[in-house]
Design a protein around this motif. Structure first.
Motif, PDB file in Angstrom:
ATOM      1  N   GLY A  20       1.492  13.593  -2.431  1.00 25.66           N
ATOM      2  CA  GLY A  20       0.050  13.680  -2.617  1.00 25.66           C
ATOM      3  C   GLY A  20      -0.700  13.231  -1.388  1.00 25.66           C
ATOM      4  N   LEU A  21      -2.013  13.455  -1.403  1.00 33.49           N
ATOM      5  CA  LEU A  21      -2.832  13.144  -0.241  1.00 33.49           C
ATOM      6  C   LEU A  21      -3.989  12.206  -0.570  1.00 33.49           C
ATOM      7  N   GLU A  22      -4.061  11.715  -1.818  1.00 39.36           N
ATOM      8  CA  GLU A  22      -5.082  10.733  -2.156  1.00 39.36           C
ATOM      9  C   GLU A  22      -4.600   9.375  -1.660  1.00 39.36           C
ATOM     10  N   LEU A  23      -5.405   8.721  -0.815  1.00 41.07           N
ATOM     11  CA  LEU A  23      -4.922   7.607  -0.006  1.00 41.07           C
ATOM     12  C   LEU A  23      -4.433   6.403  -0.808  1.00 41.07           C
ATOM     13  N   LYS A  24      -5.237   5.872  -1.731  1.00 40.98           N
ATOM     14  CA  LYS A  24      -4.853   4.632  -2.412  1.00 40.98           C
ATOM     15  C   LYS A  24      -3.588   4.779  -3.258  1.00 40.98           C
ATOM     16  N   PRO A  25      -3.494   5.773  -4.145  1.00 37.92           N
ATOM     17  CA  PRO A  25      -2.238   5.912  -4.897  1.00 37.92           C
ATOM     18  C   PRO A  25      -1.052   6.219  -3.999  1.00 37.92           C
ATOM     19  N   LEU A  26      -1.295   6.958  -2.921  1.00 43.07           N
ATOM     20  CA  LEU A  26      -0.220   7.272  -1.986  1.00 43.07           C
ATOM     21  C   LEU A  26       0.315   6.004  -1.331  1.00 43.07           C
ATOM     22  N   LEU A  27      -0.584   5.135  -0.848  1.00 41.90           N
ATOM     23  CA  LEU A  27      -0.148   3.918  -0.164  1.00 41.90           C
ATOM     24  C   LEU A  27       0.480   2.915  -1.129  1.00 41.90           C
ATOM     25  N   ASN A  28       0.020   2.876  -2.369  1.00 43.93           N
ATOM     26  CA  ASN A  28       0.663   2.014  -3.366  1.00 43.93           C
ATOM     27  C   ASN A  28       2.110   2.445  -3.590  1.00 43.93           C
ATOM     28  N   ALA A  29       2.317   3.749  -3.710  1.00 38.72           N
ATOM     29  CA  ALA A  29       3.671   4.271  -3.921  1.00 38.72           C
ATOM     30  C   ALA A  29       4.546   4.023  -2.698  1.00 38.72           C
ATOM     31  N   ILE A  30       3.974   4.208  -1.506  1.00 42.77           N
ATOM     32  CA  ILE A  30       4.731   3.972  -0.274  1.00 42.77           C
ATOM     33  C   ILE A  30       5.108   2.496  -0.160  1.00 42.77           C
ATOM     34  N   ALA A  31       4.161   1.595  -0.448  1.00 46.28           N
ATOM     35  CA  ALA A  31       4.426   0.156  -0.346  1.00 46.28           C
ATOM     36  C   ALA A  31       5.558  -0.260  -1.277  1.00 46.28           C
ATOM     37  N   ALA A  32       5.550   0.260  -2.497  1.00 49.85           N
ATOM     38  CA  ALA A  32       6.611  -0.078  -3.454  1.00 49.85           C
ATOM     39  C   ALA A  32       7.965   0.424  -2.966  1.00 49.85           C
ATOM     40  N   ASP A  41      10.115  -8.829  -0.767  1.00 48.16           N
ATOM     41  CA  ASP A  41       9.428  -9.216  -1.999  1.00 48.16           C
ATOM     42  C   ASP A  41       8.007  -8.677  -2.044  1.00 48.16           C
ATOM     43  N   SER A  42       7.509  -8.229  -0.901  1.00 48.62           N
ATOM     44  CA  SER A  42       6.141  -7.709  -0.877  1.00 48.62           C
ATOM     45  C   SER A  42       5.943  -6.790   0.318  1.00 48.62           C
ATOM     46  N   CYS A  43       5.170  -5.746   0.088  1.00 51.29           N
ATOM     47  CA  CYS A  43       4.713  -4.875   1.170  1.00 51.29           C
ATOM     48  C   CYS A  43       3.231  -4.620   0.943  1.00 51.29           C
ATOM     49  N   LEU A  44       2.419  -5.008   1.907  1.00 55.63           N
ATOM     50  CA  LEU A  44       0.975  -4.802   1.832  1.00 55.63           C
ATOM     51  C   LEU A  44       0.557  -3.882   2.973  1.00 55.63           C
ATOM     52  N   ILE A  45      -0.264  -2.894   2.651  1.00 51.00           N
ATOM     53  CA  ILE A  45      -0.727  -1.946   3.666  1.00 51.00           C
ATOM     54  C   ILE A  45      -2.248  -2.035   3.765  1.00 51.00           C
ATOM     55  N   TYR A  46      -2.709  -2.377   4.957  1.00 49.72           N
ATOM     56  CA  TYR A  46      -4.144  -2.469   5.234  1.00 49.72           C
ATOM     57  C   TYR A  46      -4.574  -1.244   6.040  1.00 49.72           C
ATOM     58  N   VAL A  47      -5.756  -0.727   5.727  1.00 53.05           N
ATOM     59  CA  VAL A  47      -6.293   0.443   6.428  1.00 53.05           C
ATOM     60  C   VAL A  47      -7.588   0.049   7.123  1.00 53.05           C
ATOM     61  N   MET A  48      -7.733   0.499   8.360  1.00 46.67           N
ATOM     62  CA  MET A  48      -8.942   0.206   9.128  1.00 46.67           C
ATOM     63  C   MET A  48     -10.107   1.055   8.635  1.00 46.67           C
ATOM     64  N   ASP A  49     -11.186   0.385   8.225  1.00 49.70           N
ATOM     65  CA  ASP A  49     -12.409   1.089   7.841  1.00 49.70           C
ATOM     66  C   ASP A  49     -13.144   1.471   9.123  1.00 49.70           C
ATOM     67  N   PRO A  50     -13.291   2.773   9.407  1.00 49.26           N
ATOM     68  CA  PRO A  50     -13.900   3.179  10.682  1.00 49.26           C
ATOM     69  C   PRO A  50     -15.360   2.778  10.819  1.00 49.26           C
ATOM     70  N   THR A  51     -16.030   2.516   9.698  1.00 55.50           N
ATOM     71  CA  THR A  51     -17.449   2.151   9.751  1.00 55.50           C
ATOM     72  C   THR A  51     -17.637   0.657   9.988  1.00 55.50           C
ATOM     73  N   SER A  52     -17.015  -0.158   9.140  1.00 55.19           N
ATOM     74  CA  SER A  52     -17.185  -1.613   9.245  1.00 55.19           C
ATOM     75  C   SER A  52     -16.233  -2.247  10.251  1.00 55.19           C
ATOM     76  N   MET A 156       5.772   6.477   9.980  1.00 57.14           N
ATOM     77  CA  MET A 156       5.627   7.439   8.891  1.00 57.14           C
ATOM     78  C   MET A 156       4.370   7.146   8.068  1.00 57.14           C
ATOM     79  N   VAL A 157       4.105   5.860   7.831  1.00 57.92           N
ATOM     80  CA  VAL A 157       2.908   5.483   7.075  1.00 57.92           C
ATOM     81  C   VAL A 157       1.651   5.900   7.842  1.00 57.92           C
ATOM     82  N   ALA A 158       1.667   5.708   9.165  1.00 57.36           N
ATOM     83  CA  ALA A 158       0.519   6.108   9.987  1.00 57.36           C
ATOM     84  C   ALA A 158       0.269   7.607   9.867  1.00 57.36           C
ATOM     85  N   ARG A 159       1.355   8.409   9.897  1.00 59.67           N
ATOM     86  CA  ARG A 159       1.186   9.859   9.757  1.00 59.67           C
ATOM     87  C   ARG A 159       0.625  10.197   8.375  1.00 59.67           C
ATOM     88  N   ALA A 160       1.078   9.465   7.354  1.00 57.40           N
ATOM     89  CA  ALA A 160       0.578   9.717   5.997  1.00 57.40           C
ATOM     90  C   ALA A 160      -0.913   9.429   5.907  1.00 57.40           C
TER      91      ALA A 160
END
Length: 388
Positions: A20-32, A41-52, A156-160
């Motif tokens: 899929g291409l919807e960002l939040k569910p995609l990154l949750n699945a990738i992190a798991a 025990d944990s994988c956290l993915i942070y995304v840069m907000d281009p505005t803030s 791979m995550v960056a490409r996603a």
């Protein structure tokens, strides 16, 4: 983790990337999937907000519904912000919480985890997209092999993220253009391709003005030309070109041609050229000027409709392209870059549209839907792939 199980999990990750291409569910699945592959025990993915210009938590291997989208860090803040600011990797085997750069959130159990690995997520053009953090509750040495694997996963995550953003931008652009089209749509009795519309308007004006020949041209700024039906063009080398862009009202060219620039606000969208033996009288030229506002609005509507159609087609092509790339990665062992290059080269070599090549790949793998299904249906992942 045994090698067979690791390969199985790696295969699951590849499926996630193509699911899929919807960002939040995609990154949750990738992190798991990444946490499972690495035994973390944990994988956290942070995304840069281009505005803030803040790092926002978008994906987590453990359920953090209250924190997704709410936990934010500035560049340089915490280990995550430090990694983002310098685009450097940090690997701490134990007591990461004692590192002077560490930022506590208190609401996250990861605050007391021992080992901490953080890698920047960088786009193909070098732009920072985010940060991926891998944490272990107990002390953990990051071997060279594991570090290489984590860096490959970060790539791979960056490409996603890049693909997901392009998908979102295409979808937003399609919606935006469709909204503009509805606002601008004042005439709905003739819809077709631009060339047909230009011919129709020209014939309509010939009848109204009583002139033997009238041509309507659309201005194409990216190609620096005025384009009319049947291949008629006015290029920058033509004396009329600059005058059309500068003029605000009707004028006569070479005694026999009445010329009216078509403007939508301040934007030049086209021109009307009316030919008559002996030239146009003042009343006809004035009427042509009065009609030009309506013609410009109508022409703008036609152009918006064509652009909306192209945006929709681009969105559908993007879906099929991502699906075809997933097939080549999963079943042919290609990298994403190689899969994309192969699809493009095949399209060029066979002189067929890229979409047709992608559809052929899906048909060959038995993943194309039955007759009557649209591309969106054909782009869905198989039943065993994670949902968006």
């Amino acid at each position: 983790m045994p090698s067979d199980e690791r390969l199985e999990v790696l295969g699951e990750i590849i499926k996630v990337f193509g699911a899929g291409l919807e960002l939040k569910p995609l990154l949750n699945a990738i992190a798991a999937a990444v946490a499972r592959l690495t035994g973390a025990d944990s994988c956290l993915i942070y995304v840069m907000d281009p505005t803030s210009r803040e790092l926002v938590l978008y994906g987590a291997s453990s359920p953090h519904p209250r924190h997704i989208g709410r936990i934010k860090m500035k560049l340089g803040e915490g280990i995550t912000g430090w990694v983002a600011e310098r685009q450097s990797v940090v690997a701490i085997p134990a007591r990461a919480y004692e590192d002077e750069r560490f930022k506590f959130f208190h609401s996250l159990p990861e605050d007391r985890y021992e080992a901490f690995f953080s890698a920047p997520l960088v786009a193909s053009n070098g732009q920072l997209l985010g940060v991926m953090n891998i944490q272990h509750a107990q002390p953990h040495e990051h071997t060279r092999e594991e570090t290489e694997l984590l860096l490959a996963l970060a790539n791979m995550v960056a490409r996603a993220i890049e693909n997901a953003r392009m998908y979102v931008e295409a979808k937003q652009r399609a919606k935006h253009l469709e909204a503009l089209f509805r606002l601008a749509r004042v005439v709905d009795n003739h819809r077709g391709v631009v060339d047909e519309a230009l011919t129709f308007i020209g014939q309509m004006l010939e009848d109204i003005l009583g002139v033997p020949t009238c041509r309507v041209l659309v201005y194409e700024p990216e190609k620096q030309r005025f384009q009319g039906p049947r291949g008629m063009r006015i290029r920058p080398s033509h004396p009329l070109f600059d005058r059309l862009l500068r003029s605000q009202g009707p004028f006569v060219y070479e005694d026999s041609v009445g010329v009216v620039p078509l403007r939508f606000g301040r934007q030049c969208v086209g021109a009307i050229l009316a030919y008559a033996d002996g030239g146009l009288d003042d009343s006809t030229l004035s009427l042509l000027g009065d009609l030009s506002t309506h013609v410009a609005a109508f022409l703008r509507t036609i152009l918006l409709e064509a652009e909306v159609r192209r945006a929709r087609e681009a969105l559908e092509v993007r879906k099929v392209l991502e699906r075809a790339k997933w097939v080549l990665i999963e079943r042919r062992g290609m990298t994403e870059a190689d899969a994309h290059r192969w699809l493009q080269q095949t399209a060029m070599q066979r002189r067929i549209p890229l979409r047709q090549v992608c559809e052929a790949v899906l048909i060959a793998e038995g993943l194309w839907q039955t007759e009557g299904d649209d591309v969106a249906q054909a782009s869905r992942p198989p039943a065993d792939a994670p949902a968006e």
